[in-house]
Write an enzyme that holds these catalytic residues in place. Structure first.
Site, mmCIF file in Angstrom:
data_model
loop_
_atom_site.group_PDB
_atom_site.id
_atom_site.type_symbol
_atom_site.label_atom_id
_atom_site.label_comp_id
_atom_site.label_asym_id
_atom_site.label_seq_id
_atom_site.Cartn_x
_atom_site.Cartn_y
_atom_site.Cartn_z
ATOM 1 N N LYS A 52 0.849 -1.075 0.058
ATOM 2 C CA LYS A 52 -0.025 -0.103 0.010
ATOM 3 C C LYS A 52 0.945 1.188 -0.014
ATOM 4 C CE LYS A 52 -3.676 -2.671 2.078
ATOM 5 N NZ LYS A 52 -4.483 -3.152 3.239
ATOM 6 N N GLN A 96 -4.670 -1.907 9.732
ATOM 7 C CA GLN A 96 -4.634 -2.920 8.857
ATOM 8 C C GLN A 96 -5.250 -4.139 9.726
ATOM 9 O OE1 GLN A 96 -3.335 -3.438 5.846
ATOM 10 N NE2 GLN A 96 -4.066 -5.775 6.003
ATOM 11 N N ASP A 119 -11.128 2.361 3.814
ATOM 12 C CA ASP A 119 -11.349 0.818 3.589
ATOM 13 C C ASP A 119 -12.938 0.658 3.368
ATOM 14 O OD1 ASP A 119 -8.987 -0.876 3.535
ATOM 15 O OD2 ASP A 119 -8.901 -0.993 5.691
#
Ligand code: NAD
Length: 293
Positions: A52, A96, A119
């Site tokens: 990422k 995460q 997200d």
């Protein structure tokens, strides 16, 4: 049979994002910024966060990784989330997953401001998505839609079978493909660990989306001739011949399934790179929203 090349499609998407960032910067606005919070030392999570960060560099975003030890308390993590929610220099951030067992993923997801929820996991974001309102789509389902669009795959009236009912992949993609319009208008069946006659159901599918995390679960005898097969699974399998000691396997028995398909995604190089590109797309969207506020 066409191999859906997630690397190629994600590169094309990232080029578009880069062009938008260039326009922003030329107009005197700052670059979009994505922050990733990484708690603990899970190997796969470290790899994903690394990807990422690299993608941010590629598209011209600023990025930062906040690394916290596995012993981080809920209060400590909450304090970081609150700081990122309030920080005007941050357009979007992700925590995460998975988190160490003592931390509640639900509580963490709910604490993230829906404005910065790139997200797309916050219940408010999910509610907007399911209602067909403008929303950050979760990156993996969004990546699947982008692949379907890129290859002009027909979806209207098709029977789509999704295997796996997670909040981040199975349920949202089942929902999105059932929506009116393209890519959508599918008749969707959502299968899970308690589904009876799963093989029979998958055999009737025009489009199969495998997202259960069981290596090579979908075998050739489950696939109708000419089906579209999208493999989301990522499982590490021990492989002493590799430097890392493992290789990555998808949920589909690719070698035997591919010859029966009209389209299929490989693992790696299918859905994975699309997921990262779509996270970049959400971050760009967050930055565009900020400049409009
Ligand atoms: P999960 O691990 O949270 O849940 C798995 C789901 O599969 C559950 O809903 C369960 O009901 C279902 N399932 C388990 N065993 C089954 C069986 N025998 N038959 C039918 N259904 C069964 O799901 P997840 O987080 O969506 O992850 C699924 C896979 O996708 C994992 O391998 C994960 O690593 C991978 N993944 C890949 C990407 C990507 O970018 N390519 C993104 C997210 C997840």
């Amino acid at each position: 049979m066409v191999i859906m090349d997630g690397k190629e499609v994600s590169e094309a998407l990232k080029r578009k994002i880069t062009a938008e960032v260039d326009k922003m910067v030329s107009a005197g606005r700052r670059r979009p910024k994505l922050v990733a919070v990484l708690v603990g030392d899970d190997g796969a999570s470290q790899v994903y966060v690394g990807h990422k960060e690299r993608a941010c560099g590629q598209v011209g975003f600023d990025s930062e990784v906040v690394r916290m030890p596995a012993s981080t308390t809920a209060d400590e993590l909450n304090a970081v989330i609150d700081r990122l929610n309030a920080d005007d220099s941050v357009d979007g951030f992700i925590v995460q997953l998975p988190l160490p067992g003592h931390l509640s993923e639900e509580a963490v997801i709910e604490r993230i401001s829906p404005l910065k929820d790139v997200d797309g996991f916050h219940p408010e974001t999910t509610g907007r998505m399911i209602s067909g309102l403008d929303a950050y789509l979760p990156a993996t389902p969004a990546g699947i839609l982008e692949l379907i669009k890129y290859y002009n795959i027909e979806t209207a009236g098709k029977h789509c079978v999704v295997i796996g009912r997670s909040n981040i992949v199975g349920r949202p993609i089942a929902n999105l493909l059932s929506m009116k319009g393209y890519p959508g208008d599918c008749t969707v069946t959502l299968c899970h660990s308690r589904t009876a006659d799963l093989k029979e159901i998958v055999r009737g599918a025009d489009i199969v989306i495998a997202a259960l995390g069981k290596a090579h679960f979908v075998t050739a005898d489950m696939i109708k001739e000419g089906a579209v097969v999208i493999d989301v699974g990522i499982t590490r399998i021990a492989d002493p011949s590799k430097k890392s000691g493992f290789r990555i396997a998808g949920d589909v028995d690719y070698d035997n399934v591919a010859p029966k398909c009209s389209y299929i995604t490989p693992v790696p190089g299918g859905v994975g790179p699309m997921t990262i590109a779509c996270l970049m797309q959400n971050t760009l969207k967050a930055a565009e929203r900020r400049t409009k506020r």
